[in-house]
Every structure is written in structure tokens, then in C-alpha cells.
Design an enzyme around this catalytic site. Structure first.
Site, short mmCIF file in Angstrom:
data_model
loop_
_atom_site.label_atom_id
_atom_site.label_comp_id
_atom_site.label_asym_id
_atom_site.label_seq_id
_atom_site.Cartn_x
_atom_site.Cartn_y
_atom_site.Cartn_z
N ILE A 1 34.63 60.62 10.75
CA ILE A 1 35.18 59.28 10.54
C ILE A 1 36.41 59.45 9.65
O ILE A 1 36.36 60.19 8.66
CB ILE A 1 34.18 58.36 9.82
CG1 ILE A 1 32.80 58.36 10.50
CG2 ILE A 1 34.76 56.96 9.64
CD1 ILE A 1 32.75 57.73 11.84
N GLU A 2 37.49 58.78 9.99
CA GLU A 2 38.68 58.74 9.14
C GLU A 2 38.91 57.30 8.72
O GLU A 2 38.80 56.38 9.53
CB GLU A 2 39.91 59.23 9.89
CG GLU A 2 41.21 59.07 9.10
CD GLU A 2 42.47 59.35 9.91
OE1 GLU A 2 43.56 59.17 9.35
OE2 GLU A 2 42.37 59.73 11.09
#
Length: 170
Positions: free
Chosen positions: A130-131
Site C-alpha cells: 500500500i502506498e
């Protein structure tokens, strides 16, 4: 003749991503309580364990692995790995929340023409990356140079390339 520009498939948007997980329940908890997704109804005709969630304009479909013990477990957070990215309002608030929840993350900064983009990378319970970023700082500039847009869905105005050069030079 091959069509290379425009929208040959007449696509409208990204609808969802599907993620195979070790535990649907553990993944649901993460996507709800860390990323703010909401569970939604999925078709009752499905004969396999899973869950659908929705938030931030996209669906997440969680699929229970038939062999959860065989799923690879990623340990290292590598920003160059496959990931989904979410824009946020405050990178400081996100970083504080990740620390409070004791979620391990990696921080990165990208600079392009004097514009800085901050990024935080972390894993979901199954190692999917996840960014979280402030990517809407960086304009989207098509290689053909016809128009420029902001990454932000909130700020969708079309800007002429000469206007963008003025903004970047400031």
C-alpha cells in the site's frame, strides 16, 4: 489500423482490485480500520469465501485462498513492488496514525522539477503493498503534450502545457 490514442475500449474508471488473502476476516479488519473501507454486499451466488469493500472511489474484493499456508509472505517493504496508491490530505497525520497502530512503513520522497511528492509504503496482512502519498502535487503530463491534468480527482481541470511550464518554473 491499430488505434493507439483515445479510449478504444470506452473505459470509464477502475472498478475494483481483487486480492487473494490468508484470512478474509483479518484482511477486512485491516482495510476497514487502517484504510477506511466499508464492507458492501457481494453476490450470494458465489460459492467461495470472500468479502467486498468499497472506499475512495474503488472496490477491494478479498478472496479467501484455498491454500493460505502456500501464499508467499513478504517481509521487506520494497517501494518498487506491485502496489496500490492512495492520495491523502495530510502526510503527517498518516505517518502519525501508522506509528500509533505500530504498522511498519518505509518513507520516500520524489522530486521532479522542484515539485516534491512524499510517499509512505506498508503492507497489508498478506504482504500486498500500500502506498499513501501526496501525489496530487505532481501534474500528469501526457507524453504527446496535448494537455496536463492534476492527479487529484478533486482538481480535474485541464491546464494548457504553457501554463504548466509557468507553474513549474515558479
Amino acid at each position: 489500423m491499430k488505434e493507439t490514442q483515445g479510449n478504444p475500449l470506452h473505459l470509464k474508471s477502475v472498478n475494483h482490485i481483487s486480492l487473494v488473502c490468508r484470512s478474509v476476516e483479518e484482511s477486512m479488519d485491516f482495510y476497514q480500520n487502517v484504510l477506511g473501507f466499508v464492507p458492501i454486499r457481494r453476490p450470494g451466488s458465489f460459492d467461495f469465501n470472500g468479502a467486498w469493500l468499497f472506499g475512495h472511489g474503488i472496490g477491494i474484493h478479498l478472496l479467501q485462498s484455498e491454500n493460505p499456508e502456500n501464499l508467499p509472505k513478504k517481509k521487506e517493504i520494497n517501494p518498487k513492488d506491485n502496489h496500490i496508491s492512495f492520495q491523502c490530505e495530510s502526510m503527517g497525520a498518516v505517518e502519525k496514525k501508522l506509528k500509533d497502530m505500530e504498522i511498519e512503513y518505509v518513507r520516500a520522497v520524489v522530486e521532479e522539477g522542484g515539485i516534491y511528492v512524499e510517499q509512505l509504503f506498508f503492507h497489508d496482512p498478506d504482504g500486498f503493498m500500500i502506498e499513501i502519498c501526496n501525489c496530487d502535487n505532481l501534474p500528469v503530463i501526457p507524453l504527446g503534450g496535448e494537455m496536463v491534468r492534476s492527479c487529484s480527482r478533486v482538481n480535474l481541470q485541464v491546464v494548457q502545457p504553457q501554463q504548466m511550464q509557468q507553474v513549474v518554473q515558479q
